[in-house]
Design a protein around this motif. Structure first.
Motif, PDB file in Angstrom:
ATOM      1  N   THR A  82      -3.912  -4.111  -5.007  1.00  0.00           N
ATOM      2  CA  THR A  82      -4.531  -2.944  -4.023  1.00  0.00           C
ATOM      3  C   THR A  82      -5.132  -1.877  -4.963  1.00  0.00           C
ATOM      4  O   THR A  82      -4.451  -0.795  -5.388  1.00  0.00           O
ATOM      5  N   TYR A 109       0.705  -1.122  -0.054  1.00  0.00           N
ATOM      6  CA  TYR A 109      -0.005  -0.059  -0.022  1.00  0.00           C
ATOM      7  C   TYR A 109       0.630   1.247  -0.032  1.00  0.00           C
ATOM      8  O   TYR A 109       0.343   2.198   0.211  1.00  0.00           O
ATOM      9  N   ARG A 157      -5.307   2.110   1.195  1.00  0.00           N
ATOM     10  CA  ARG A 157      -5.352   2.202   2.412  1.00  0.00           C
ATOM     11  C   ARG A 157      -5.628   3.172   3.231  1.00  0.00           C
ATOM     12  O   ARG A 157      -4.628   4.043   3.246  1.00  0.00           O
TER      13      ARG A 157
END
Length: 291
Positions: A172, A5, A176
């Motif tokens: 991803t 991330y 996040r």
């Protein structure tokens, strides 16, 4: 091993640089959050001499702040030169009550300003692009003067939950975001006094998944994580995304949820000291004692 991330700052900078010209037309959430942040200043007793807008985007936040605090000087900081170029167009060469803001192209995790040089730091939906929240908050604490104000809004974990669910877990596809309680802990570690945090949820609605993606692209919010898919996603992924997103359709519209964390805190009345250091106290010499 690199965190999947982790934000690729070079890619992020390029994305926002390219998006600058069309940013304002798509920045609906940014406008709503800015108005909420400005409304909260009505109960804040502060007369800042210098205001830093950290992650200023196209400059509307700083423009509003300088209208609110007419005696203040402004500093517009952004990682993308394209955003700063758009910001410059908001400000005339001079105003009769204040000088033109300074424009600084830099990362908020490493701010090229002197220690104790600003009275207020403001940041509207930029902190979520930090790889090191502690480093960014420590920089804010460093540049703020005693009794200075930090006010920012960032995105929480529920942000784009529909897109995250629809895209699956292979890569991803969505960044996040940090929980409010973890932000509060980081604020305390950085040395801010009694931080106040709360959360609001905003929902934008769209006709199609493509419209969601188009708006994200228009504001420069490309996937810049290390774990992003490196090749073309292709028709198969888009079909999967459409099917996965449809379960969220309500009253004919697809929702895009944003969890926004609002934060404000003050610095102490003492000058900044770097982490791990302490001020040296010089004791007065007693009369009649030779040294």
């Amino acid at each position: 091993m690199q965190d999947e991330y982790s934000i690729d700052k070079s890619r992020m900078r390029q994305s926002f640089h390219r998006a600058a010209k069309r940013y304002d037309a798509a920045a609906i959430l940014q406008r709503q959050v800015r108005e909420e942040m400005l409304s909260r200043l009505d109960v804040v007793k502060l007369k800042p001499g210098v205001i830093l807008d950290a992650g200023c985007g196209t400059g509307h936040g700083l423009n509003a702040l300088l209208q609110h605090y007419k005696s203040a000087q402004g500093i517009a900081l952004d990682i993308a030169e394209g955003m700063l170029s758009r910001s410059r167009t908001l400000f005339p060469w001079f105003r009769f009550w204040q000088s033109k803001p300074r424009f600084v192209c830099a990362d908020i995790e490493s701010i090229p300003l002197a220690t104790g040089s600003v009275d207020m730091v403001w940041s509207n939906l930029a902190m979520q692009w930090c790889n090191d929240l502690d480093a960014a908050l420590q920089e804010f604490r460093r540049v703020l003067r005693p009794d200075g104000l930090l006010m920012f809004a960032t995105l929480g974990p529920d942000t784009l939950k529909e897109l995250r669910s629809a895209s699956g877990a292979d890569h991803t596809h969505v960044s996040r975001f940090i929980d409010m309680h973890d932000i509060g802990d980081a604020m305390t570690r950085a040395g801010f006094n009694a931080p106040v945090l709360d959360v609001m949820h905003y929902t934008l609605t769209y006709d199609t998944v493509e419209s969601v993606m188009r708006d994200l692209k228009a504001i420069g919010a490309h996937n810049a994580t290390a774990g992003r898919p490196k090749g073309l996603t292709g028709k198969g992924f888009l079909q999967k995304l459409r099917q996965g997103y449809e379960v969220f359709r309500q009253q004919g519209k697809l929702p895009a949820t944003y969890e926004v964390v609002f934060v404000h805190a003050w610095t102490s009345s003492q000058p900044y000291t770097a982490p791990g250091s302490s001020p040296i106290q010089l004791m007065p010499r007693k009369a009649g004692v030779a040294v």
